[in-house]
Design an enzyme around this catalytic site. Structure first.
Site, PDB file in Angstrom:
ATOM      1  N   ASN A   1       0.654  -1.068  -0.107  1.00  0.00           N
ATOM      2  CA  ASN A   1      -0.120  -0.022   0.097  1.00  0.00           C
ATOM      3  C   ASN A   1       0.828   1.224  -0.096  1.00  0.00           C
ATOM      4  O   ASN A   1       0.416   2.438  -0.434  1.00  0.00           O
ATOM      5  CB  ASN A   1      -0.952  -0.129   1.260  1.00  0.00           C
ATOM      6  CG  ASN A   1      -0.378  -0.131   2.464  1.00  0.00           C
ATOM      7  OD1 ASN A   1       0.631  -0.747   2.588  1.00  0.00           O
ATOM      8  ND2 ASN A   1      -1.111   0.374   3.346  1.00  0.00           N
TER       9      ASN A   1
ATOM     10  N   GLU B   1       4.902  -3.884  11.925  1.00  0.00           N
ATOM     11  CA  GLU B   1       3.964  -3.087  11.857  1.00  0.00           C
ATOM     12  C   GLU B   1       2.957  -3.472  11.178  1.00  0.00           C
ATOM     13  O   GLU B   1       2.671  -4.004   9.937  1.00  0.00           O
ATOM     14  CB  GLU B   1       4.875  -1.786  10.812  1.00  0.00           C
ATOM     15  CG  GLU B   1       5.927  -1.303  11.580  1.00  0.00           C
ATOM     16  CD  GLU B   1       5.539  -0.168  12.439  1.00  0.00           C
ATOM     17  OE1 GLU B   1       4.564   0.267  12.709  1.00  0.00           O
ATOM     18  OE2 GLU B   1       6.511   0.700  13.142  1.00  0.00           O
TER      19      GLU B   1
ATOM     20  N   CYS C   1      -3.050   1.448   6.560  1.00  0.00           N
ATOM     21  CA  CYS C   1      -3.311   1.102   7.865  1.00  0.00           C
ATOM     22  C   CYS C   1      -3.842   1.906   8.916  1.00  0.00           C
ATOM     23  O   CYS C   1      -4.300   1.250   9.996  1.00  0.00           O
ATOM     24  CB  CYS C   1      -2.149   0.436   8.558  1.00  0.00           C
ATOM     25  SG  CYS C   1      -0.429   1.560   8.576  1.00  0.00           S
TER      26      CYS C   1
HETATM   27  P1  NAP Z   1       0.401  -8.855   3.647  1.00  0.00           P
HETATM   28  O1  NAP Z   1      -0.418  -9.707   2.649  1.00  0.00           O
HETATM   29  O2  NAP Z   1       0.631  -9.293   4.748  1.00  0.00           O
HETATM   30  O3  NAP Z   1       1.949  -8.890   2.583  1.00  0.00           O
HETATM   31  C1  NAP Z   1       3.031  -7.942   3.349  1.00  0.00           C
HETATM   32  C2  NAP Z   1       4.291  -8.623   2.774  1.00  0.00           C
HETATM   33  O4  NAP Z   1       4.423  -9.813   3.314  1.00  0.00           O
HETATM   34  C3  NAP Z   1       4.389  -9.052   1.293  1.00  0.00           C
HETATM   35  O5  NAP Z   1       5.516  -8.540   0.880  1.00  0.00           O
HETATM   36  C4  NAP Z   1       4.063 -10.179   1.284  1.00  0.00           C
HETATM   37  O6  NAP Z   1       4.427 -10.843   0.202  1.00  0.00           O
HETATM   38  C5  NAP Z   1       4.740 -10.747   2.403  1.00  0.00           C
HETATM   39  N1  NAP Z   1       4.152 -12.164   2.874  1.00  0.00           N
HETATM   40  C6  NAP Z   1       2.995 -12.664   2.625  1.00  0.00           C
HETATM   41  N2  NAP Z   1       3.077 -14.032   3.194  1.00  0.00           N
HETATM   42  C7  NAP Z   1       4.334 -14.077   3.585  1.00  0.00           C
HETATM   43  C8  NAP Z   1       5.129 -15.259   4.473  1.00  0.00           C
HETATM   44  N3  NAP Z   1       4.502 -16.254   4.539  1.00  0.00           N
HETATM   45  N4  NAP Z   1       6.321 -15.061   4.864  1.00  0.00           N
HETATM   46  C9  NAP Z   1       7.063 -13.882   4.530  1.00  0.00           C
HETATM   47  N5  NAP Z   1       6.365 -12.968   3.708  1.00  0.00           N
HETATM   48  C10 NAP Z   1       5.137 -12.968   3.504  1.00  0.00           C
HETATM   49  O7  NAP Z   1      -0.056  -7.524   3.666  1.00  0.00           O
HETATM   50  P2  NAP Z   1      -0.406  -6.583   2.519  1.00  0.00           P
HETATM   51  O8  NAP Z   1      -1.661  -7.034   1.889  1.00  0.00           O
HETATM   52  O9  NAP Z   1       0.679  -6.279   1.477  1.00  0.00           O
HETATM   53  O10 NAP Z   1      -0.518  -5.179   3.180  1.00  0.00           O
HETATM   54  C11 NAP Z   1      -1.769  -4.816   3.876  1.00  0.00           C
HETATM   55  C12 NAP Z   1      -1.636  -4.920   5.424  1.00  0.00           C
HETATM   56  O11 NAP Z   1      -0.459  -4.179   5.757  1.00  0.00           O
HETATM   57  C13 NAP Z   1      -2.852  -4.293   6.170  1.00  0.00           C
HETATM   58  O12 NAP Z   1      -2.894  -5.142   7.212  1.00  0.00           O
HETATM   59  C14 NAP Z   1      -2.235  -2.934   6.488  1.00  0.00           C
HETATM   60  O13 NAP Z   1      -2.715  -2.458   7.715  1.00  0.00           O
HETATM   61  C15 NAP Z   1      -0.740  -3.423   6.840  1.00  0.00           C
HETATM   62  N6  NAP Z   1       0.051  -2.181   7.017  1.00  0.00           N
HETATM   63  C16 NAP Z   1       0.554  -1.777   8.090  1.00  0.00           C
HETATM   64  C17 NAP Z   1       1.528  -0.763   8.133  1.00  0.00           C
HETATM   65  C18 NAP Z   1       2.185  -0.392   9.566  1.00  0.00           C
HETATM   66  O14 NAP Z   1       2.926   0.602   9.553  1.00  0.00           O
HETATM   67  N7  NAP Z   1       1.495  -0.605  10.720  1.00  0.00           N
HETATM   68  C19 NAP Z   1       1.677   0.042   7.004  1.00  0.00           C
HETATM   69  C20 NAP Z   1       1.017  -0.502   5.906  1.00  0.00           C
HETATM   70  C21 NAP Z   1       0.346  -1.666   5.901  1.00  0.00           C
HETATM   71  P3  NAP Z   1       3.652 -11.128  -1.191  1.00  0.00           P
HETATM   72  O15 NAP Z   1       3.336  -9.737  -1.749  1.00  0.00           O
HETATM   73  O16 NAP Z   1       4.753 -11.815  -2.395  1.00  0.00           O
HETATM   74  O17 NAP Z   1       2.561 -12.127  -0.772  1.00  0.00           O
END
Ligand code: NAP
Length: 473
Positions: free
Chosen positions: A154, A250, A284
């Site tokens: 995002n 995060e 987020c």
């Molecule tokens: P996500 O599906 O958890 O993916 C985040 C990252 O993790 C991607 O690079 C993904 O790779 C990787 N990943 C997925 N499964 C994994 C595994 N088993 N082992 C290692 N890496 C893995 O999250 P998203 O949909 O991209 O982002 C949305 C989420 O991020 C929301 O929950 C949002 O609130 C949170 N967020 C939090 C913050 C903060 O600062 N607190 C900021 C922004 C977003 P792939 O893309 O290759 O699947």
């Protein structure tokens, strides 16, 4: 110069390489392919860790690290529009919002350069105890070692910057795995870091299957810290498996806002409309749940709905667009299902042709609805009438998340009560909790995470203190 329709190689040990296999990146708006990237697997991830571990033998002095970070900031300023268009193309982020993200990444690098220059330990007051008398002692801040960085879709530029820039400030080499849906901004940042003079091995970028690359980062003992931004399930799962390393998380939120009876209601309504729907609610800290004291509830809703209906939904590349698509069809289906399943009344919104969801406001959903207790991560916000500030605080605290929360009120006592009692990493007063500037300590409690980002705080996480005790003659 890389453009969004190019094919892209991976950065491994200073070389840009192909692997014979490709990851395709598609526009969430049109579905068109906007880039092809060489696909990494476990082998490339292991080579990336090898390269990163090797550079620990040739540390870069802090002034050189700071100079590189400053040069990256300068290059990002020069390539600002290129970066914004890359973010817009791969994430479907409206171009004006994408420009803000690119500008914020300049700040992130600039703040990290400051941290590199002032990185230092503490002097310990040894004479403060009998045991310490006759000694001087101080700490050195040492780089923790190789960092594995995993980033979400995002904020494909600035959240990558929040990992790469402090890591370099701290003196740590990085293996970066950006989100597969949005790796192009990260590759552009890597190109700029190289152009800024970053030597081979300090940054390695691997794009490919998450669990395969994630397993290498978890299992290789040379990776001392995993910095992860993404969803709670994935984040806490990584932490569970990586017992011996720091895993900084995060994660998500279901961001609440309280509108007290004495709030400036038009301001609160305008801020909520802007911050619930910017980037289609895929931040987020997008405003998701609004609790309004009953005496001003009607006034708030009447002010909010016209603002929401005035938002322009459409092509993210259009300068006029406020709200673009959500990241993919799965996300769209889930969000629409949650809207339909809610027991509240939809005041405005719903689906549109072309993969878009109109900004949606749901009045008085039940507490158990997904839109009330899970992270929607889409253009949806709820408004609920409450009888008191106590009720509002109780409801705001009533999810497993705790990243940021906000209150609109004219009374200092209300503001301070909320700041004390809201169980969140940050509380904003008369500002939406979507607010973030890049030097702030940013992070959550409960399921939302266990760390703080912002270069100053991230550098502390990425370094370890070594104590030195000297016997005085
Ligand atoms: P996500 O599906 O958890 O993916 C985040 C990252 O993790 C991607 O690079 C993904 O790779 C990787 N990943 C997925 N499964 C994994 C595994 N088993 N082992 C290692 N890496 C893995 O999250 P998203 O949909 O991209 O982002 C949305 C989420 O991020 C929301 O929950 C949002 O609130 C949170 N967020 C939090 C913050 C903060 O600062 N607190 C900021 C922004 C977003 P792939 O893309 O290759 O699947």
């Amino acid at each position: 110069m890389a453009t969004t329709t190019d094919t892209h190689k991976l950065l491994l040990d200073g070389d840009w390489i192909e692997t014979g296999d490709w990851v395709e990146v598609r526009s969430p708006y049109s579905g068109d392919v906007v880039g092809r990237i060489a696909k990494a697997g476990a082998g490339e991830a292991a080579r990336a860790v090898d390269a990163a571990a090797r550079v620990l033998d040739s540390p870069l002095p802090a002034h050189e690290r700071a100079a590189i970070l400053d040069r990256v900031a300068d290059l990002l300023r020069e390539r600002h529009e290129d970066m914004a268009r890359t973010i817009c193309a791969e994430a479907g982020k409206p171009i004006r919002t994408a420009r803000v993200e690119a500008s914020r990444a300049v700040s992130t690098y600039t703040f990290a350069a400051v941290e590199a220059r002032k990185l230092a330990g503490d002097v310990i007051p040894m004479a403060a105890s009998d045991a310490g008398e006759g000694k001087i002692a101080f700490t050195l801040r040492r780089p923790i070692g190789v960092i594995g960085a995993i980033s979400p879709f995002n904020f494909p530029c600035n959240l990558v910057a929040h990992k790469l820039a402090p890591a370099l400030a701290a003196g740590c080499p990085v293996v970066l795995k950006p989100a597969s849906q949005t790796p192009l901004s990260a590759l552009l940042l890597a190109e700029l870091e190289q152009e800024a003079g970053l030597p081979a091995g300090w940054l390695n970028v691997v794009v490919g299957p998450a669990s395969e690359i994630g397993d290498v980062l978890v299992d290789d003992e040379r990776v001392k810290l995993i910095t992860f931004t993404g969803s709670s399930g994935v984040g806490w799962g990584l932490r569970e498996r990586a017992h011996k390393k720091r895993v900084n998380l995060e994660l998500g939120n279901a961001t609440p806002v309280i509108v007290a009876a004495d709030a400036e209601v038009p301001l609160a309504a305008a801020k909520v409309a802007q911050n619930a729907f910017s980037f289609a609610g895929q931040s987020c800290i997008s405003v998701q749940r609004v609790y309004v004291e009953r005496s001003v509830y009607d006034e708030f809703v009447e002010a909010l709905v016209p603002h929401v209906e005035a938002l322009k939904v459409g092509d993210p590349a259009d300068e006029e667009t406020d709200v673009g698509p959500v990241i993919d069809e799965d996300a769209r289906t889930r969000i629409l299902d949650w809207i339909r399943a809610s027991n509240g009344q939809v005041l405005t919104g719903g689906d549109l042709d072309g993969g878009l969801i109109r900004p949606t406001v749901i009045a008085n959903p039940s507490r158990e609805d997904e839109v009330s207790c899970e992270e929607v991560f889409g253009p949806v916000c709820t408004v609920t009438a409450v009888d008191s500030l106590d009720d509002a605080i109780e409801l705001a605290n009533g999810t497993r998340y705790g990243l940021q929360a906000g209150i609109f009120t004219a009374t200092l006592a209300n503001a301070l009560a909320a700041a004390q009692r809201l169980e969140f990493g940050g509380v904003t007063v008369n500002e939406a909790p979507t607010f973030r500037s890049d030097q702030m300590p940013y992070g959550g409690v409960k399921d939302s995470g266990n760390t703080r980002e912002g270069p100053h705080y991230a550098v502390r996480e990425m370094t370890e203190e070594r104590l030195v005790v000297v016997e005085l003659p």
